[in-house]
Design an enzyme around this catalytic site. Structure first.
Site, PDB file in Angstrom:
ATOM      1  N   LYS A  22       0.825  -1.218   0.000  1.00 50.47           N
ATOM      2  CA  LYS A  22       0.000   0.000   0.000  1.00 50.47           C
ATOM      3  C   LYS A  22       0.858   1.266   0.000  1.00 50.47           C
ATOM      4  CE  LYS A  22      -1.175   1.884   3.741  1.00 50.47           C
ATOM      5  NZ  LYS A  22      -1.395   2.980   4.651  1.00 50.47           N
ATOM      6  N   ASN A  23       1.872   1.301   0.861  1.00 47.80           N
ATOM      7  CA  ASN A  23       2.617   2.550   1.000  1.00 47.80           C
ATOM      8  C   ASN A  23       3.546   2.817  -0.179  1.00 47.80           C
ATOM      9  OD1 ASN A  23       1.245   3.188   3.293  1.00 47.80           O
ATOM     10  ND2 ASN A  23       2.826   2.480   4.711  1.00 47.80           N
ATOM     11  N   ARG A  93      -3.639  10.893   3.975  1.00 51.63           N
ATOM     12  CA  ARG A  93      -2.458  11.717   4.143  1.00 51.63           C
ATOM     13  C   ARG A  93      -1.569  11.675   2.901  1.00 51.63           C
ATOM     14  NH1 ARG A  93       0.337  13.788   8.057  1.00 51.63           N
ATOM     15  NH2 ARG A  93       2.589  13.698   7.845  1.00 51.63           N
ATOM     16  N   CYS A 117      -4.102   8.621   9.486  1.00 53.41           N
ATOM     17  CA  CYS A 117      -4.307   7.894  10.739  1.00 53.41           C
ATOM     18  C   CYS A 117      -3.894   8.765  11.918  1.00 53.41           C
ATOM     19  CB  CYS A 117      -3.472   6.616  10.750  1.00 53.41           C
ATOM     20  SG  CYS A 117      -4.351   5.190  10.153  1.00 53.41           S
ATOM     21  N   ARG A 122       2.040  14.765  13.083  1.00 48.23           N
ATOM     22  CA  ARG A 122       2.767  14.329  11.877  1.00 48.23           C
ATOM     23  C   ARG A 122       3.177  15.540  11.039  1.00 48.23           C
ATOM     24  NH1 ARG A 122      -0.317   9.068   9.692  1.00 48.23           N
ATOM     25  NH2 ARG A 122       1.639   8.746   8.584  1.00 48.23           N
ATOM     26  N   PRO A 123       4.266  16.206  11.449  1.00 49.98           N
ATOM     27  CA  PRO A 123       4.698  17.406  10.740  1.00 49.98           C
ATOM     28  C   PRO A 123       5.199  17.085   9.329  1.00 49.98           C
ATOM     29  CG  PRO A 123       6.330  16.753  12.381  1.00 49.98           C
ATOM     30  CD  PRO A 123       5.171  15.831  12.544  1.00 49.98           C
ATOM     31  N   ILE A 124       5.254  18.121   8.479  1.00 50.04           N
ATOM     32  CA  ILE A 124       5.813  17.900   7.143  1.00 50.04           C
ATOM     33  C   ILE A 124       6.967  18.880   6.873  1.00 50.04           C
ATOM     34  CG2 ILE A 124       3.749  16.866   6.074  1.00 50.04           C
ATOM     35  CD1 ILE A 124       3.374  19.691   4.764  1.00 50.04           C
ATOM     36  N   ASP A 125       7.595  19.317   7.978  1.00 53.95           N
ATOM     37  CA  ASP A 125       8.673  20.303   7.832  1.00 53.95           C
ATOM     38  C   ASP A 125       9.826  19.795   6.959  1.00 53.95           C
ATOM     39  OD1 ASP A 125       8.827  18.583  10.240  1.00 53.95           O
ATOM     40  OD2 ASP A 125      10.818  19.454  10.440  1.00 53.95           O
ATOM     41  N   GLN A 126      10.086  18.491   6.997  1.00 55.38           N
ATOM     42  CA  GLN A 126      11.212  17.977   6.206  1.00 55.38           C
ATOM     43  C   GLN A 126      10.892  17.956   4.705  1.00 55.38           C
ATOM     44  OE1 GLN A 126      14.283  17.465   7.703  1.00 55.38           O
ATOM     45  NE2 GLN A 126      13.052  18.389   9.323  1.00 55.38           N
ATOM     46  N   ASP A 305       4.763   0.130  12.135  1.00 55.25           N
ATOM     47  CA  ASP A 305       3.480  -0.395  11.642  1.00 55.25           C
ATOM     48  C   ASP A 305       3.219  -1.830  12.107  1.00 55.25           C
ATOM     49  OD1 ASP A 305       3.073   1.996  10.401  1.00 55.25           O
ATOM     50  OD2 ASP A 305       3.542   1.312   8.385  1.00 55.25           O
ATOM     51  N   ILE A 327       8.780   6.096  16.866  1.00 55.26           N
ATOM     52  CA  ILE A 327       8.484   6.867  15.642  1.00 55.26           C
ATOM     53  C   ILE A 327       7.289   7.813  15.840  1.00 55.26           C
ATOM     54  CG2 ILE A 327       8.069   6.730  13.138  1.00 55.26           C
ATOM     55  CD1 ILE A 327      10.626   5.258  13.861  1.00 55.26           C
ATOM     56  N   ARG A 397      -8.629   0.559   5.007  1.00 61.02           N
ATOM     57  CA  ARG A 397      -7.735   1.517   4.317  1.00 61.02           C
ATOM     58  C   ARG A 397      -6.523   0.794   3.754  1.00 61.02           C
ATOM     59  NH1 ARG A 397      -6.812   7.010   7.528  1.00 61.02           N
ATOM     60  NH2 ARG A 397      -5.508   7.213   5.708  1.00 61.02           N
TER      61      ARG A 397
HETATM   62  C1  EPZ Z   1       4.865   6.439   6.428  1.00 60.61           C
HETATM   63  O1  EPZ Z   1       4.294   7.590   7.037  1.00 60.61           O
HETATM   64  C2  EPZ Z   1       3.756   5.436   6.307  1.00 60.61           C
HETATM   65  N1  EPZ Z   1       2.682   6.005   5.507  1.00 60.61           N
HETATM   66  C3  EPZ Z   1       3.255   5.043   7.695  1.00 60.61           C
HETATM   67  O2  EPZ Z   1       2.347   3.987   7.521  1.00 60.61           O
HETATM   68  C4  EPZ Z   1       4.428   4.541   8.535  1.00 60.61           C
HETATM   69  O3  EPZ Z   1       3.980   4.329   9.848  1.00 60.61           O
HETATM   70  C5  EPZ Z   1       5.562   5.569   8.535  1.00 60.61           C
HETATM   71  O4  EPZ Z   1       5.932   5.914   7.188  1.00 60.61           O
HETATM   72  C6  EPZ Z   1       6.827   5.084   9.266  1.00 60.61           C
HETATM   73  O5  EPZ Z   1       7.303   3.947   8.614  1.00 60.61           O
HETATM   74  C7  EPZ Z   1       2.778   6.021   4.188  1.00 60.61           C
HETATM   75  O6  EPZ Z   1       3.744   5.573   3.584  1.00 60.61           O
HETATM   76  C8  EPZ Z   1       1.615   6.569   3.429  1.00 60.61           C
HETATM   77  P1  EPZ Z   1       7.514   9.405   8.302  1.00 60.61           P
HETATM   78  P2  EPZ Z   1       5.048   8.973   6.982  1.00 60.61           P
HETATM   79  O7  EPZ Z   1       7.568  10.679   7.545  1.00 60.61           O
HETATM   80  O8  EPZ Z   1       5.775   9.082   5.701  1.00 60.61           O
HETATM   81  C9  EPZ Z   1       8.600  12.603  11.722  1.00 60.61           C
HETATM   82  C10 EPZ Z   1       0.386   2.764   7.841  1.00 60.61           C
HETATM   83  O9  EPZ Z   1      -0.150   2.249   8.857  1.00 60.61           O
HETATM   84  N2  EPZ Z   1       8.550  13.619  10.650  1.00 60.61           N
HETATM   85  O10 EPZ Z   1       8.524   8.349   7.982  1.00 60.61           O
HETATM   86  O11 EPZ Z   1       4.062  10.027   7.339  1.00 60.61           O
HETATM   87  C11 EPZ Z   1       7.241  12.012  12.034  1.00 60.61           C
HETATM   88  O12 EPZ Z   1       6.524  12.811  12.930  1.00 60.61           O
HETATM   89  C12 EPZ Z   1       0.981   4.157   7.926  1.00 60.61           C
HETATM   90  O13 EPZ Z   1       0.447   2.209   6.736  1.00 60.61           O
HETATM   91  C13 EPZ Z   1       8.939  14.916  10.922  1.00 60.61           C
HETATM   92  O14 EPZ Z   1       9.297  15.264  12.050  1.00 60.61           O
HETATM   93  O15 EPZ Z   1       6.054   8.785   8.181  1.00 60.61           O
HETATM   94  C14 EPZ Z   1       7.611  10.671  12.598  1.00 60.61           C
HETATM   95  O16 EPZ Z   1       7.967  10.803  13.925  1.00 60.61           O
HETATM   96  C15 EPZ Z   1       0.700   4.826   9.210  1.00 60.61           C
HETATM   97  N3  EPZ Z   1       8.913  15.835   9.911  1.00 60.61           N
HETATM   98  C16 EPZ Z   1       8.860  10.285  11.803  1.00 60.61           C
HETATM   99  O17 EPZ Z   1       9.364  11.498  11.258  1.00 60.61           O
HETATM  100  C17 EPZ Z   1       8.518  15.503   8.633  1.00 60.61           C
HETATM  101  O18 EPZ Z   1       8.528  16.391   7.755  1.00 60.61           O
HETATM  102  C18 EPZ Z   1       8.634   9.295  10.662  1.00 60.61           C
HETATM  103  O19 EPZ Z   1       7.582   9.732   9.840  1.00 60.61           O
HETATM  104  C19 EPZ Z   1       8.141  14.183   8.376  1.00 60.61           C
HETATM  105  C20 EPZ Z   1       8.170  13.253   9.399  1.00 60.61           C
END
Ligand code: EPZ
Length: 430
Positions: A22-23, A93, A117, A122-126, A305, A327, A397
């Site tokens: 899915k991801n 998302r 979810c 869940r910030p997107i600053d990066q 996950d 995480i 989902r």
């Molecule tokens: C992906 O989410 C997956 N979703 C999530 O799966 C999964 O739990 C996660 O990666 C971790 O493996 C999709 O691929 C659609 P991250 P994502 O950016 O990309 C922090 C499921 O159940 N962060 O790797 O949103 C964040 O807060 C879902 O299938 C920042 O600080 O996760 C977290 O602590 C749920 N700033 C960590 O990084 C940012 O700009 C990892 O998040 C981005 C993230």
């Protein structure tokens, strides 16, 4: 009232086929809009999230043709609207992957701020940091992320946190930038590699995906391709834990065993037997489960996950276990539901302290999010008596035909959508 109703207590035994990831699919479907030629994607999971993203892609003018349940053709040559409405983004998302794709292709994208979810902030600053480094202007106004660039130029980007989403999003835009981009501290998850392979099959030049340094040489234009998505690591892991939790014996087929190593290792540690072949993993749970300690980490560590499925297993294991979630800070909400089933778990901050119990007892519970929902179903399958699981929309989902696959392994459960069907099930099981 769509619900799963489960009569627990029998071991799950048999074979199950795992679908596409899915991801990976969510990013690949978005990336498919980056060329004006047609892209054929195979092994797409038919789950709510991918179907919503396909609607979002259609809404901007791309042509989406569903060839069969798991195959889709996308043609992005007619895209005329670079705004993704709130409705789609609230539901998934991952619609934010359309920013990376559209910014790359059209130098402009407007997408509502993401939902998804509820597992923590869940910030997107990066993501934003990456786009800015490539030369884009990024603003947040009226609930929209507005990204614009006259020109994108390759850059050297160091991610402050390891983020799957930011790595993929910035990689997509960088493919269309002029010159070379280096992403350091990149996420290494199998789906990051799959998206890079997909983009390369469209003519991109991405090296190093799967390591923490990804190098991208910008190519102005991408072309059509045919591509099959990798198997879903988390769906596979969930069925592996279904064997562990129900004392079963499941052959999980159509997987890449390498992607499952951290999961297999923990299952062995708690007392399961694992047999691996080229594209299958068999999990046999014939001994009492034993306690352990687990900390979730980015790949190749133990996946966040899989954390709820692990907790459901350990809460039935002998002794005291500790699970640390590193995480997402809010990923233990389902523990209250487990308590209603008889589990003995105390959560302090990002750590769950678990004392194993002999058995769960069936209860009426609610799925709080996708993975926790699936894990609670597994708890219901191991429990004495009847469990009903509400809010299964979360589970749907990300898991295709979850109840059908479980039924084929011997689970006594149904998906019901009325009180009458629920009573019918209860009568049937006596
Ligand atoms: C992906 O989410 C997956 N979703 C999530 O799966 C999964 O739990 C996660 O990666 C971790 O493996 C999709 O691929 C659609 P991250 P994502 O950016 O990309 C922090 C499921 O159940 N962060 O790797 O949103 C964040 O807060 C879902 O299938 C920042 O600080 O996760 C977290 O602590 C749920 N700033 C960590 O990084 C940012 O700009 C990892 O998040 C981005 C993230």
């Amino acid at each position: 009232m769509e619900q799963y109703v489960i009569k627990g207590g029998n071991p799950l035994v048999g074979e199950v086929e795992i679908g596409g990831a899915k991801n990976a699919a969510l990013a690949i479907l978005a990336a498919a809009t980056m060329t004006d030629e047609t892209v054929l994607i195979e092994n797409m999971p038919d789950v709510r999230d991918t179907n919503i993203l396909l609607q979002a892609i259609k809404s901007i003018g791309a042509i989406v043709e569903r060839v069969d349940r798991h195959t889709v053709k996308i043609n992005g040559s007619q895209i005329s609207n670079l705004v993704i409405a709130d409705d789609y983004v609230k539901k998934i998302r991952a619609s934010y992957y359309l920013i990376g794709a559209l910014l790359g292709k059209y130098r402009n994208a407007r997408v509502a701020l993401p939902g998804g979810c509820n597992i923590g902030s869940r910030p997107i600053d990066q993501h934003i940091k990456g786009w800015k480094a490539l030369g884009a202007e990024v603003k947040i106004e009226h609930g929209l992320i507005i990204t614009e660039a006259e020109k994108l130029t390759g850059s050297h980007i160091y991610m402050d946190v390891v983020s799957v989403g930011a790595t993929i999003n910035v990689m997509m835009s960088a493919v269309m930038a002029e010159g070379k981009t280096i992403i350091e501290n990149a996420a290494k998850e199998p789906h990051v590699v799959d998206v890079a392979n997909f983009l390369n099959s469209m003519g991109a030049n991405i090296k190093g995906a799967g390591t923490d340094v990804i190098r991208i040489r910008g190519t102005g234009k991408l072309h059509g391709t045919e591509y099959a998505i990798i198997p879903d690591q988390i769906e596979a892991g969930t069925f592996m834990f279904a064997a562990a939790i129900t004392k079963g014996d499941i052959m999980v087929k159509n997987v890449i065993p390498k992607h499952l190593e951290s999961i297999s290792a923990k299952l062995v540690e708690i007392g399961c037997e694992i047999e691996e072949s080229d594209d299958a993993v068999r999990v046999v749970s014939s001994k009492p489960l034993t306690h352990t300690q687990v900390k979730t980490l980015p790949y190749p560590g133990f996946p966040t996950d899989m954390q709820p499925q692990m907790v459901v297993a350990l809460a039935l294991a002998r002794g005291a276990s500790i699970v640390t979630e590193s995480i997402f800070e809010n990923r233990f909400k389902y523990v209250d539901e487990m308590t209603r089933m008889g589990a003995d778990i105390k959560v302090e901050g990002n750590t769950a302290f678990i004392s194993g119990v002999q058995k769960y007892t069936g209860a009426g519970i609610v799925a709080p999010d996708l993975r926790a929902g699936a894990a609670l179903v597994l708890a219901g399958l191991a429990a004495e008596g009847v469990t009903t699981v509400d809010d299964i929309k979360y589970i749907e989902r990300g898991y295709e035909d979850f109840h059908i696959k479980l039924q084929s392994l011997g689970a006594i459960m149904e998906r019901v959508d009325s009180e009458r069907e629920l009573q019918k099930f209860k009568l049937k099981i006596g």
